[in-house]
Scaffold this motif. Structure first.
Motif, PDB file in Angstrom:
ATOM      1  N   LYS A   1       2.402   1.613  -3.696  1.00 24.99           N
ATOM      2  CA  LYS A   1       1.539   1.755  -4.867  1.00 24.99           C
ATOM      3  C   LYS A   1       1.228   3.221  -5.148  1.00 24.99           C
ATOM      4  O   LYS A   1       1.058   4.017  -4.222  1.00 24.99           O
ATOM      5  CB  LYS A   1       0.244   0.977  -4.673  1.00 24.99           C
TER       6      LYS A   1
ATOM      7  N   THR B   1       0.833  -1.206   0.000  1.00 25.69           N
ATOM      8  CA  THR B   1       0.000   0.000   0.000  1.00 25.69           C
ATOM      9  C   THR B   1       0.864   1.251   0.000  1.00 25.69           C
ATOM     10  O   THR B   1       0.548   2.245  -0.667  1.00 25.69           O
ATOM     11  CB  THR B   1      -0.946   0.002   1.215  1.00 25.69           C
ATOM     12  N   LYS B   2       1.961   1.220   0.727  1.00 26.80           N
ATOM     13  CA  LYS B   2       2.844   2.386   0.824  1.00 26.80           C
ATOM     14  C   LYS B   2       3.654   2.600  -0.453  1.00 26.80           C
ATOM     15  O   LYS B   2       4.184   3.697  -0.667  1.00 26.80           O
ATOM     16  CB  LYS B   2       3.792   2.214   2.018  1.00 26.80           C
TER      17      LYS B   2
ATOM     18  N   GLY C   1      -2.866   2.954  -3.907  1.00 23.61           N
ATOM     19  CA  GLY C   1      -2.048   3.015  -2.707  1.00 23.61           C
ATOM     20  C   GLY C   1      -1.950   4.422  -2.163  1.00 23.61           C
ATOM     21  O   GLY C   1      -2.573   5.366  -2.670  1.00 23.61           O
ATOM     22  N   THR C   2      -1.131   4.579  -1.119  1.00 20.96           N
ATOM     23  CA  THR C   2      -0.876   5.898  -0.533  1.00 20.96           C
ATOM     24  C   THR C   2       0.400   6.519  -1.093  1.00 20.96           C
ATOM     25  O   THR C   2       0.592   7.722  -0.994  1.00 20.96           O
ATOM     26  CB  THR C   2      -0.727   5.792   0.989  1.00 20.96           C
TER      27      THR C   2
ATOM     28  N   PRO D   1      -2.634  -5.561   0.189  1.00 22.21           N
ATOM     29  CA  PRO D   1      -1.752  -4.470   0.599  1.00 22.21           C
ATOM     30  C   PRO D   1      -0.279  -4.877   0.618  1.00 22.21           C
ATOM     31  O   PRO D   1       0.569  -4.105   1.045  1.00 22.21           O
ATOM     32  CB  PRO D   1      -2.245  -4.154   2.020  1.00 22.21           C
TER      33      PRO D   1
END
Length: 199
Positions: free
Chosen positions: A115, A112-113, A133-134, A183
């Motif tokens: 993407k 997630t971090k 993602g973030t 994630p």
């Protein structure tokens, strides 16, 4: 040329977009193989790129897609003794990816971090969840999909993956994989003549 920026993550310096190498370090061209049959018969290093109008592309490419997709390489490019990265750089090995994963909170959190904040598509029963993602790491992992060893392009907007130099078996090697659904950043094996991006 390969004009990309960099980002520092946990003391490691990474490209913040996919590589677009067209030559080895010594200036020798990396063969550009667009034809599916020719790609399926590869026995050496090669690269390919999605192009608007390419019959292997299942949906139209716009300029933003093209810029973020960049090149797909077979695994032979990553281990060629001529080197594909500029002086002082190298294609990541498993331990580089594992260090990155650890710094970002482990396999279950890293994806997630990493993407990108746009470009990912939800699918089927997961269409109500945000697949993006973030990008808090600055890695900017975009869902480029991959090219199969038989020459087709699959899973753009759903999956992203990157070569590691490590060979797993005679015809397989390690990739690190991002998904629209999970994630995670997780290790997988891939046929060495599949085409994946390089970071």
């Amino acid at each position: 040329g390969n004009r990309v920026g960099v980002v520092v993550i946990g003391g490691q310096i990474w490209y913040n977009s996919n590589a677009a190498f067209t030559t080895f370090r010594d200036g020798t061209p990396i063969p550009l193989v667009q034809d599916s049959l020719e790609w399926s018969l590869l026995n050496g290093p090669a690269r390919s790129v999605l192009e608007p109008g390419d019959p292997n592309v299942l949906d139209p490419l716009n300029a933003e897609d093209y810029a973020r997709t960049a090149m797909y390489y077979n695994h032979a490019v990553t281990t060629d003794p001529r080197g594909v990265c500029p002086d002082g750089w190298r294609v990541p090995a498993e331990f580089d990816w594992e260090n990155l994963t650890s710094h970002l909170g482990g396999m279950m959190a890293a994806g997630t971090k990493m993407k990108s904040t746009s470009g990912w598509q939800a699918l089927g029963s997961n269409s109500d969840r945000d697949p993006n993602g973030t990008n808090e790491s600055g890695f900017n992992g975009y869902p480029t999909g991959y090219r199969t060893d038989t020459g087709e392009f699959y899973y753009r907007e759903l999956f992203g993956g990157y070569w590691a130099t490590n060979v797993v078996a005679t015809d397989t090697a390690r990739i690190y994989h991002l998904s629209f659904f999970f994630p995670d950043l997780f290790p997988m094996t891939s046929h060495q003549n599949n085409g994946w991006p390089i970071r």
